[in-house]
Design a protein around this motif. Structure first.
Motif, mmCIF file in Angstrom:
data_model
loop_
_atom_site.group_PDB
_atom_site.id
_atom_site.type_symbol
_atom_site.label_atom_id
_atom_site.label_comp_id
_atom_site.label_asym_id
_atom_site.label_seq_id
_atom_site.Cartn_x
_atom_site.Cartn_y
_atom_site.Cartn_z
ATOM 1 N N TYR A 137 24.199 35.181 -59.173
ATOM 2 C CA TYR A 137 23.337 35.796 -58.020
ATOM 3 C C TYR A 137 22.379 36.812 -58.471
ATOM 4 O O TYR A 137 22.690 37.672 -59.190
ATOM 5 C CB TYR A 137 24.504 36.399 -56.999
ATOM 6 C CG TYR A 137 25.200 35.478 -56.405
ATOM 7 C CD1 TYR A 137 24.487 34.687 -55.446
ATOM 8 C CD2 TYR A 137 26.530 35.282 -56.439
ATOM 9 C CE1 TYR A 137 25.442 33.608 -54.521
ATOM 10 C CE2 TYR A 137 27.511 34.510 -55.870
ATOM 11 C CZ TYR A 137 26.797 33.634 -54.835
ATOM 12 O OH TYR A 137 27.493 32.441 -54.158
ATOM 13 N N HIS A 138 21.245 36.705 -57.918
ATOM 14 C CA HIS A 138 20.341 37.912 -58.326
ATOM 15 C C HIS A 138 19.533 38.319 -56.798
ATOM 16 O O HIS A 138 18.566 37.900 -56.530
ATOM 17 C CB HIS A 138 19.153 37.413 -59.176
ATOM 18 C CG HIS A 138 19.834 37.131 -60.337
ATOM 19 N ND1 HIS A 138 20.311 37.936 -61.543
ATOM 20 C CD2 HIS A 138 20.214 35.977 -60.946
ATOM 21 C CE1 HIS A 138 20.711 37.514 -62.489
ATOM 22 N NE2 HIS A 138 20.709 36.168 -62.261
ATOM 23 N N VAL A 139 20.194 39.082 -56.101
ATOM 24 C CA VAL A 139 19.929 39.518 -54.722
ATOM 25 C C VAL A 139 18.774 40.487 -54.797
ATOM 26 O O VAL A 139 18.764 41.406 -55.362
ATOM 27 C CB VAL A 139 20.755 39.946 -53.774
ATOM 28 C CG1 VAL A 139 20.401 40.354 -52.362
ATOM 29 C CG2 VAL A 139 21.919 38.507 -53.667
ATOM 30 N N ASP A 332 15.911 42.763 -46.688
ATOM 31 C CA ASP A 332 17.183 42.372 -45.862
ATOM 32 C C ASP A 332 16.879 41.118 -45.185
ATOM 33 O O ASP A 332 17.933 40.035 -45.031
ATOM 34 C CB ASP A 332 17.450 43.565 -44.737
ATOM 35 C CG ASP A 332 18.017 44.797 -45.489
ATOM 36 O OD1 ASP A 332 18.440 44.828 -46.587
ATOM 37 O OD2 ASP A 332 17.897 45.905 -45.036
ATOM 38 N N ARG A 335 17.313 38.151 -47.501
ATOM 39 C CA ARG A 335 18.479 37.850 -48.057
ATOM 40 C C ARG A 335 19.332 37.021 -46.889
ATOM 41 O O ARG A 335 20.261 36.062 -47.022
ATOM 42 C CB ARG A 335 19.154 39.126 -48.160
ATOM 43 C CG ARG A 335 20.923 38.825 -48.546
ATOM 44 C CD ARG A 335 21.310 40.271 -48.956
ATOM 45 N NE ARG A 335 22.766 40.119 -49.587
ATOM 46 C CZ ARG A 335 23.567 41.141 -50.224
ATOM 47 N NH1 ARG A 335 22.881 42.239 -50.457
ATOM 48 N NH2 ARG A 335 24.653 40.785 -50.635
ATOM 49 N N SER A 336 19.022 37.314 -45.640
ATOM 50 C CA SER A 336 19.611 36.775 -44.540
ATOM 51 C C SER A 336 19.345 35.226 -44.346
ATOM 52 O O SER A 336 19.928 34.522 -43.941
ATOM 53 C CB SER A 336 19.378 37.371 -43.314
ATOM 54 O OG SER A 336 18.115 37.153 -42.754
ATOM 55 N N LEU A 339 19.111 34.235 -49.252
ATOM 56 C CA LEU A 339 19.781 35.231 -50.287
ATOM 57 C C LEU A 339 19.006 35.420 -51.406
ATOM 58 O O LEU A 339 18.847 36.658 -51.616
ATOM 59 C CB LEU A 339 21.020 34.223 -50.791
ATOM 60 C CG LEU A 339 22.085 35.265 -51.745
ATOM 61 C CD1 LEU A 339 22.360 36.507 -50.560
ATOM 62 C CD2 LEU A 339 23.243 34.297 -52.346
ATOM 63 N N MET A 340 18.286 34.423 -52.301
ATOM 64 C CA MET A 340 17.496 34.739 -53.418
ATOM 65 C C MET A 340 16.714 33.641 -53.437
ATOM 66 O O MET A 340 17.096 32.456 -53.436
ATOM 67 C CB MET A 340 18.243 35.412 -54.515
ATOM 68 C CG MET A 340 19.206 33.723 -54.797
ATOM 69 S SD MET A 340 20.395 34.387 -56.291
ATOM 70 C CE MET A 340 20.962 32.638 -56.611
#
Length: 469
Positions: A137-139, A332, A335-336, A339-340
């Protein structure tokens, strides 16, 4: 080929005189063969005339016919048996599918050139990044390397951009939806062109925003009508596609862009500048992002995707957030939604940008589109609006043609086209088509598809279409 049906007698029923201005002669011959196969005039096992005889009949060089036969054979439609002749193959591969004139994608994605580039690039991410970098993961706004590559790619459009303002996104559609979430609320109006990108309209509907159309004149989006929309609807943002606009192919001048920015500034209206075609334009004006940075206080969020000038499958786009605007609401929202961005794709895109491969491929696409636009202009009747290197053109329809019925009839004949209703924000839907030129697998198939479309527009079939109930 099945020996049970290999005709000794040559089938000449498909041969038509060549026409000046309808593309290269070998392409016309190839298109005639493909059309005849599609229409059933040439059937599997039918024998084509010997190349020398056809060359004499059409008044062309032998090499012209040889090139045409070779091109059609490479599509799997012909089989050559030396002295035994050339026959229509039994294979179904090649031409017997829909010719896509409806989707805006760059050309040559099926070519050996692109396959070679993809093969070289597919192993690159693993060589330049660790498995953890690629698969974990890389948010956030993206890896610094990917943001730096994005800033390099964007330099012609946005100037020397601070990589801290560059956000890597999984496609422009995600970026647009995230900006709608970050800059507006449910029920808010969003100003846009009366005819605009369907992806924006879909995002607005899904997020319960109201797309309010701004009228255009011969120069594009009308600043006076934008002011009217601002007065009446108080929109939360303005969405524009100002370069080779989708669908009309108009490019706003610097003067028109500046005038629109003045209206946006007057009403404190943030601008979403969706600019997928800027790098394809023959003479692109300064972006609204750059103009606003120099002359205006209005925030312009700049979105640029690789989908239209490299390949949609990269799923990589870059969003530049104005220097005075916060990043967190946009991050934000992203991300919703997604995510990435996909690290593997972003790494491949970054490597192509850094190595110069992306710029080289862009030049190849522009060259190919120039040829395709020339072919389209020589075949299609009526008024056309286009950029010399654009992926699409805007074609006004004759009055007797019903756009919806035309698209349905075209689909029945193996052509995918898109009428103006797909781009309409409201009831305004002129009699016109957006014709996309990149989806056909090569120029021969494009010539074939455009010729069929021209026949629908000019012939008896076109007139009958308008009377269908």
């Amino acid at each position: 080929m099945s020996p049970s049906r290999r005709l000794k007698k040559v089938n000449l029923s498909w041969v038509r005189p060549l026409t000046a201005g309808l593309g290269a002669r070998y392409q016309q011959i190839a298109a005639q063969i493909i059309t005849a196969v599609d229409d059933g005039v040439l059937k599997p096992g039918d024998r084509l005339p010997p190349q020398r005889e056809l060359a004499q009949a059409l008044g062309v060089d032998l090499t012209t016919v040889t090139r045409a036969y070779t091109e059609v054979r490479q599509k799997g439609l012909l089989e050559a048996h030396g002295a035994g002749g050339t026959y229509v193959a039994y294979s179904e591969s090649g031409a017997n599918g829909t010719i896509d004139l409806g989707m805006n994608i760059p050309p040559l994605l099926n070519s050996a050139e692109f396959a070679h580039m993809l093969e070289r690039g597919s192993g690159t991410p693993h060589a330049t990044a660790s498995p953890m970098d690629l698969m974990s993961y890389h948010v956030g706004a993206g890896a610094n390397r990917h943001r730096a590559a994005g800033a390099k790619w964007l330099q012609p459009m946005t100037g020397n951009t601070d990589i801290e303002r560059v956000v890597v996104c999984s496609g422009a559609q995600t970026a647009i939806a995230a900006l709608l979430l970050a800059k507006s609320q449910s029920g808010d109006a969003i100003a846009c062109d009366e005819l605009t990108y369907p992806g924006f309209l879909a995002a607005a509907r899904l997020l319960q925003r109201v797309a309010v159309g701004v009228k255009s004149d011969e120069q594009g989006t009308d600043p006076a009508d934008l002011e009217r929309v601002c007065e009446q609807h108080r929109p939360a943002a303005l969405y524009l596609n100002p370069t080779i606009q989708n669908p009309t192919a108009l490019t706003l001048s610097v003067e028109r862009r500046t005038a629109l920015l003045r209206v946006a500034e007057k009403y404190a209206l943030p601008v979403i500048e969706d600019d997928p075609y800027w790098l394809l334009s023959e003479r692109p004006p300064s972006t609204m992002f750059s103009l606003a940075a120099d002359t205006s206080s209005v925030p312009v969020y700049y979105v640029s995707t690789l989908s239209k000038c490299i390949a949609p499958g990269l799923r990589t786009a870059y969003l530049v957030v104005p220097s005075d605007e916060p990043l967190s609401p946009v991050l934000d929202a992203l991300r919703s939604l997604a995510l990435m961005p996909t690290p593997w794709m972003a790494e491949m895109a970054s490597t192509w940008i850094e190595s110069g491969v992306a710029v080289q491929w862009l030049a190849r696409i522009k060259s190919e589109m120039q040829h395709r636009q020339t072919i389209a202009a020589s075949i299609l009747p009526g008024k056309i609006q286009a950029d010399p290197h654009g992926l699409h053109l805007w074609l006004e329809l004759p009055r007797h043609i019903d756009p919806y019925r035309l698209t349905q009839t075209a689909l029945q004949q193996g052509l995918g086209v898109t009428d103006s209703e797909a781009f309409a924000t409201g009831s305004f839907s002129p009699a016109a088509l957006r014709v996309s030129l990149g989806g056909a697998i090569d120029r021969t198939r494009l010539t074939h598809g455009l010729t069929r479309l021209a026949e629908l527009l000019q012939g008896d079939l076109g007139r009958r279409v308008s009377n269908v109930v």
